[in-house]
Structures are given as C-alpha cells and as structure tokens.
Design an enzyme around this catalytic site. Structure first.
Site, PDB file in Angstrom:
ATOM      1  CB  THR A 107      -3.864  -6.996  -2.724  1.00 16.25           C
ATOM      2  OG1 THR A 107      -3.132  -8.240  -2.736  1.00 16.25           O
ATOM      3  CG2 THR A 107      -4.399  -6.736  -4.123  1.00 16.25           C
ATOM      4  CE  LYS A 131       5.883  -5.506   3.029  1.00 17.22           C
ATOM      5  NZ  LYS A 131       4.972  -4.690   3.818  1.00 17.22           N
ATOM      6  CB  VAL A 162      12.640  -5.961   1.598  1.00 16.83           C
ATOM      7  CG1 VAL A 162      13.427  -5.756   2.888  1.00 16.83           C
ATOM      8  CG2 VAL A 162      12.119  -7.380   1.530  1.00 16.83           C
ATOM      9  CB  ALA A 164       9.226   1.153   0.625  1.00 23.52           C
ATOM     10  CG  LEU A 166      15.327   1.708   1.221  1.00 23.43           C
ATOM     11  CD1 LEU A 166      15.611   1.509   2.709  1.00 23.43           C
ATOM     12  CD2 LEU A 166      15.931   3.025   0.755  1.00 23.43           C
ATOM     13  N   GLY A 217      -0.374   6.200   5.873  1.00 22.80           N
ATOM     14  CA  GLY A 217      -0.117   5.134   4.896  1.00 22.80           C
ATOM     15  C   GLY A 217       1.173   4.365   5.146  1.00 22.80           C
ATOM     16  CD  GLU A 220       1.959  -4.283   5.679  1.00 23.32           C
ATOM     17  OE1 GLU A 220       1.434  -5.059   4.882  1.00 23.32           O
ATOM     18  OE2 GLU A 220       2.807  -3.450   5.327  1.00 23.32           O
ATOM     19  CG  ASP A 231       5.738  -5.357   7.458  1.00 21.89           C
ATOM     20  OD1 ASP A 231       5.225  -5.582   6.350  1.00 21.89           O
ATOM     21  OD2 ASP A 231       6.673  -4.551   7.628  1.00 21.89           O
ATOM     22  CE  LYS A 235       8.770  -4.493   5.139  1.00 25.59           C
ATOM     23  NZ  LYS A 235       8.520  -3.319   5.968  1.00 25.59           N
ATOM     24  N   GLY A 349       5.633   4.146   2.946  1.00 29.41           N
ATOM     25  CA  GLY A 349       4.908   5.297   2.411  1.00 29.41           C
ATOM     26  C   GLY A 349       4.502   5.037   0.974  1.00 29.41           C
TER      27      GLY A 349
HETATM   28  N1  LIG Z   1       2.261   1.278   2.758  1.00 29.85           N
HETATM   29  C1  LIG Z   1       3.532   1.040   2.536  1.00 29.85           C
HETATM   30  O1  LIG Z   1       4.411   1.846   2.871  1.00 29.85           O
HETATM   31  C2  LIG Z   1       3.956  -0.216   1.869  1.00 29.85           C
HETATM   32  C3  LIG Z   1       3.046  -1.189   1.556  1.00 29.85           C
HETATM   33  N2  LIG Z   1       3.451  -2.343   0.960  1.00 29.85           N
HETATM   34  C4  LIG Z   1       2.468  -3.346   0.647  1.00 29.85           C
HETATM   35  O2  LIG Z   1       1.527  -2.841  -0.300  1.00 29.85           O
HETATM   36  C5  LIG Z   1       0.345  -3.619  -0.216  1.00 29.85           C
HETATM   37  C6  LIG Z   1      -0.865  -2.688  -0.255  1.00 29.85           C
HETATM   38  O3  LIG Z   1      -0.871  -1.872   0.888  1.00 29.85           O
HETATM   39  P1  LIG Z   1      -1.924  -0.664   1.004  1.00 29.85           P
HETATM   40  O4  LIG Z   1      -2.092  -0.002  -0.315  1.00 29.85           O
HETATM   41  O5  LIG Z   1      -1.506   0.127   2.170  1.00 29.85           O
HETATM   42  O6  LIG Z   1      -3.263  -1.448   1.360  1.00 29.85           O
HETATM   43  P2  LIG Z   1      -4.762  -0.931   1.225  1.00 29.85           P
HETATM   44  O7  LIG Z   1      -5.559  -1.641   2.259  1.00 29.85           O
HETATM   45  O8  LIG Z   1      -4.812   0.556   1.179  1.00 29.85           O
HETATM   46  O9  LIG Z   1      -5.207  -1.455  -0.218  1.00 29.85           O
HETATM   47  C7  LIG Z   1      -5.349  -2.818  -0.499  1.00 29.85           C
HETATM   48  C8  LIG Z   1      -6.148  -2.966  -1.768  1.00 29.85           C
HETATM   49  O10 LIG Z   1      -6.177  -4.348  -2.125  1.00 29.85           O
HETATM   50  C9  LIG Z   1      -7.505  -4.676  -2.551  1.00 29.85           C
HETATM   51  N3  LIG Z   1      -7.712  -6.116  -2.420  1.00 29.85           N
HETATM   52  C10 LIG Z   1      -7.794  -6.863  -1.295  1.00 29.85           C
HETATM   53  N4  LIG Z   1      -8.025  -8.154  -1.625  1.00 29.85           N
HETATM   54  C11 LIG Z   1      -8.061  -8.204  -2.978  1.00 29.85           C
HETATM   55  C12 LIG Z   1      -8.282  -9.247  -3.924  1.00 29.85           C
HETATM   56  N5  LIG Z   1      -8.462 -10.507  -3.536  1.00 29.85           N
HETATM   57  N6  LIG Z   1      -8.282  -8.932  -5.238  1.00 29.85           N
HETATM   58  C13 LIG Z   1      -8.079  -7.655  -5.656  1.00 29.85           C
HETATM   59  N7  LIG Z   1      -7.874  -6.623  -4.801  1.00 29.85           N
HETATM   60  C14 LIG Z   1      -7.866  -6.910  -3.490  1.00 29.85           C
HETATM   61  C15 LIG Z   1      -8.379  -3.833  -1.646  1.00 29.85           C
HETATM   62  O11 LIG Z   1      -9.689  -3.745  -2.167  1.00 29.85           O
HETATM   63  C16 LIG Z   1      -7.609  -2.514  -1.676  1.00 29.85           C
HETATM   64  O12 LIG Z   1      -7.942  -1.781  -2.832  1.00 29.85           O
HETATM   65  C17 LIG Z   1       0.470  -4.461   1.075  1.00 29.85           C
HETATM   66  O13 LIG Z   1       0.803  -5.783   0.723  1.00 29.85           O
HETATM   67  C18 LIG Z   1       1.629  -3.799   1.813  1.00 29.85           C
HETATM   68  O14 LIG Z   1       2.363  -4.715   2.599  1.00 29.85           O
HETATM   69  C19 LIG Z   1       4.761  -2.575   0.643  1.00 29.85           C
HETATM   70  C20 LIG Z   1       5.716  -1.644   0.908  1.00 29.85           C
HETATM   71  C21 LIG Z   1       5.389  -0.393   1.575  1.00 29.85           C
HETATM   72  N1  LIG Z   2       3.958  -1.557   6.936  1.00 29.43           N
HETATM   73  C1  LIG Z   2       5.235  -1.592   6.298  1.00 29.43           C
HETATM   74  C2  LIG Z   2       5.139  -0.885   4.987  1.00 29.43           C
HETATM   75  C3  LIG Z   2       6.258  -1.247   4.102  1.00 29.43           C
HETATM   76  O1  LIG Z   2       6.567  -2.399   3.857  1.00 29.43           O
HETATM   77  C4  LIG Z   2       6.273  -0.915   7.176  1.00 29.43           C
HETATM   78  O2  LIG Z   2       5.878  -0.336   8.175  1.00 29.43           O
HETATM   79  O3  LIG Z   2       7.464  -0.977   6.860  1.00 29.43           O
END
Ligand SMILES: NC(=O)C1=CN([C@@H]2O[C@H](COP(=O)(O)OP(=O)(O)OC[C@H]3O[C@@H](n4cnc5c(N)ncnc54)[C@H](O)[C@@H]3O)[C@@H](O)[C@H]2O)C=CC1
Ligand SMILES: N[C@@H](CC=O)C(=O)O
Length: 369
Positions: A107, A131, A162, A164, A166, A217, A220, A231, A235, A349
């Site tokens: 989340t 994070k 941080v 993703a 690496l 994707g 954030e 963000d 990090k 990603g």
């Molecule tokens: N997209 C990327 O490349 C990367 C993302 N991240 C991290 O991954 C995490 C998730 O990102 P996404 O999947 O893109 O977000 P998203 O918005 O697609 O999904 C978030 C999910 O969390 C759930 N959620 C929100 N509050 C909640 C709660 N209190 N209890 C249970 N579930 C809850 C939502 O219902 C949703 O299913 C973020 O913290 C992001 O910083 C980290 C590294 C890379």
């Molecule tokens: N939104 C973040 C996703 C990975 O942490 C980024 O753009 O690097």
C-alpha cells in the site's frame, strides 16, 4: 471464495516435535499495481515448482479475502469489492496473524506503515514496498529499528522501497557493516521522473507523459508524490538512515515541480490540472537544450546537507546516462573515495517491484526453514 471473518490457528494434525513451528504464511496488504503483480509472480513461480509460503489472506482498503484457495481469484474479488465508507481498514479486527507469518505491505498508506513496528514486536516479519515505514518520521523508523533489535530473528524486508529492488540499500548496509563510512549519495532515484525526463523531447506535453507514466504503473498512486519530490525525499531518507545518519524529513531541501494550484488540488482534480506543469517545464527544457544540458531530477546527500530537485546537467554528465525508468546512483565512501560505487537499473514498475518483494519473502522463508 468468502470474505474472512477470523483466522483461528489451524488444528494441529498428527504428532509434532515440540520445536516444530507452523509454516509461515503470507498476508498481503494492497491489491493495486504492485500487490496484484506480486500475487501473479508468486503463483507463476509456484506453478513452475518453486516452494513458497501459502497466502493466509489478502486485503485492500475495502475488504479482506481468504487467500487459501486461488490467490489470483482472491485478488480479483478484493479489487471488485465495493468501496467502504470510512472506519477502520478491514484487516484491523481480523488479521489473525501468528509469529513467523509474513505481512507484505503493498500500500502507500501511512496508517499501514504505522503498524510495521507493532507487527515486528509480535514476531511477525514485514516485507514492504511502502516507503512510509523507514522513509517518513524519524521516530517511526527508529521504532522499526528498535523492534528488530528486540526480536533478532524477525526480519524487515525493505529492498523494494528504494530502486524497486536494485542492490542499493543492501550495498550501503554491507559497506557500513564492514566499517566503511558513507560520505555521499547522489543520483536519479525516481523511476517515473527518470522516464519522464528521458522521454520529454518537446514533441509532447509533459502532462501527457505524466498520464502515460501513471498508467504504466511507474508513479505513486498520487503522481504528485513523485512530481513534488516527496518520493525522492523518502528514498534519500531511507538511504541516509541506512548509512547511519538519522535525519528528519525537514532536513531535506525539496524543490517541487508542482505549481500551487496542482499541489492544492483534490484527488479528483489532479488529472485536469496536470496541464499546469507544462509551460514552466517547456521553458526549463528549452533553456537546458540551449545550454547543451539535460533535465534530471536528482537527490544528493553529503556532509553539507541533503537536497532534492530538478537539475540541468551537461549532456556528458554521468547522471544523464540512464534510460527509461533507470535509477542511477553514485555512492561515495571512505572505501570508494576516488571513484564512487555506481548502481544503475530499472527503478520503477510493477514487475521489478513485485520481484523485489518476493526476493525478501524468500530470504525470510529460507531463514525460517
Ligand atoms: N509502482 C512502482 O514502481 C513502485 C511502487 N512502490 C510502492 O508500492 C506501493 C503500492 O503502489 P501501487 O501498487 O502503485 O499503489 P495502488 O494505488 O495501485 O495500490 C494501493 C493498494 O493499497 C490499498 N490500500 C490503501 N490503504 C489501505 C489500507 N489502509 N489497508 C489495506 N490496503 C490499503 C488500496 O486499496 C490498493 O489496493 C506504494 O507504497 C509505492 O510507493 C515501491 C516501489 C516501486
Ligand atoms: N513512484 C516511484 C516508484 C518506485 O518507487 C518512482 O517513480 O520511482
């Protein structure tokens, strides 16, 4: 498949030796871009014969679903569930976790991050892409570190937070454990901003590219967290703290790309207001091109301070070498004094992030076996 009401401990079958403990199970929070990619990866590898812990349950902000059947169907069920009107998240009353289980936080929730230290203190391992555990207030990061010290066999897997996955955090921790001192960290730490400034050649509006990065994707859940520098602040704080420098968020000087009207927009207004980015960034790009430079969003930490912002760097600058979502980070230390250690690779990603989460899960499962 039904919504879980409670999860009592399963009845023990047959005789167990007194030291045998139940196998760890997975509990996934977040079924969005990263959470659903994590489940898909687990089930793909499981089908190929990899031994993985079973899912106990999956939850998002709307519903908690039993994951003991087909976790992919559980994800679909969770994603299709109707929105809840306020109140406590669905897992709070019904988590039924036991020590050695593994909670995966996919989340972006501050509330969920507030639970990390609590789960660790109960002997539950944490794996997180969120994070806001180690990258928000210092007191929270310190509580997570204290809980780990008090429960030495309990793990906090944060490689996805941080780069993703690496080998950035891992390298810094190993250098420090080996007696090195980190003197400088500088680089492109945002995969989405790396992708945006790599693609931004003037043929399309910046706002259009932001929508594409969001739909792919890379951003954030709220792309303002990337565009506003939050963000990268998180990090850099995570890296600096791993290097043994306990900084508070306000120590980071952040240059936001957000015009005020976009920063103040409600979530529903964000998409239409993205165009407010366009004029200023077009001018900054024009100026950079005229100077033989390229725009890169850079974070830097050294003995003089810690800052995050958009820089115009000469074309030949090493930080201009990244492509696509590449993160490119230079680490200077007592050991790497003349030439920094450089780590480069895709930094955003769903696929790479899900793989990083699973790597942490597997490390924990191996240690528990
Ligand atoms: N997209 C990327 O490349 C990367 C993302 N991240 C991290 O991954 C995490 C998730 O990102 P996404 O999947 O893109 O977000 P998203 O918005 O697609 O999904 C978030 C999910 O969390 C759930 N959620 C929100 N509050 C909640 C709660 N209190 N209890 C249970 N579930 C809850 C939502 O219902 C949703 O299913 C973020 O913290 C992001 O910083 C980290 C590294 C890379
Ligand atoms: N939104 C973040 C996703 C990975 O942490 C980024 O753009 O690097």
């Amino acid at each position: 498949m039904s919504t879980v009401v409670s999860l009592p401990l399963p009845a023990r079958r047959g005789a167990r030796s007194p030291v045998q403990r139940p196998a760890p199970r997975l509990a996934l929070l977040g079924t969005g871009t990263v959470g659903s990619a994590f489940v898909a990866r687990c089930e793909r590898l499981r089908a190929q014969g990899m031994a993985l812990p079973a899912f106990a349950w999956l939850s998002n902000s709307r519903v908690l679903v039993n994951g003991e059947g087909d976790p992919r169907r559980a994800v679909e069920e969770a994603r299709a569930a109707p929105a809840r009107a306020g109140g406590r998240p669905p897992w709070v009353e019904n988590e039924g976790l036991r020590s050695d289980d593994i909670v995966i936080d996919a989340t972006a929730s501050d509330g969920v991050a507030g639970w990390h230290s609590e789960w660790l203190a109960r002997g539950i391992h944490m794996v997180t892409a969120n994070k806001l555990g180690n990258g928000a207030d210092l007191a929270r990061a310190q509580a997570i570190a204290a809980a780990q010290r008090e429960r030495p066999g309990v793990h906090y897997g944060d490689s996805a937070t941080v780069g993703a996955g690496l080998p950035l955090l891992r390298s810094i921790r190993e250098l420090v454990a080996g007696g090195d001192r980190i003197r400088m960290i500088e680089g492109v730490l945002s995969g989405s901003l790396a992708w945006l400034f790599d693609r931004y050649d003037g043929s399309r509006a910046f706002s259009e590219l932001v929508r594409e990065a969001r739909d792919a994707g890379f951003t954030e859940p709220d792309p303002r967290d990337d565009l506003g520098g939050e963000d990268v602040r998180r990090k850099l704080l995570i890296l600096a703290r791993a290097a043994g420098v306990p900084l508070e968020p306000h120590a980071v000087q952040v240059e936001s790309l957000l015009p005020e009207a976009l920063a103040q927009a409600t979530p529903a207004q964000v998409d239409e207001r993205l165009v407010l980015l366009d004029a200023d960034l077009a001018e900054r790009r024009r100026q950079a091109c005229a100077d033989g430079a390229q725009l890169r969003f850079v974070g830097r930490f050294d003995d003089d301070g810690i800052s995050v912002g958009l820089r115009a760097l000469p074309d030949a600058h090493p930080l201009c070498a990244g492509r696509g979502t590449d993160n490119l980070v230079a680490i200077g230390s007592c050991r790497y004094r003349e030439q920094p250690l450089v780590i480069r690779g895709p930094g955003a990603g769903a696929e790479v992030t899900a793989a990083a989460l699973l790597d942490d899960v597997l490390r924990i499962a191996r240690a528990a076996a």
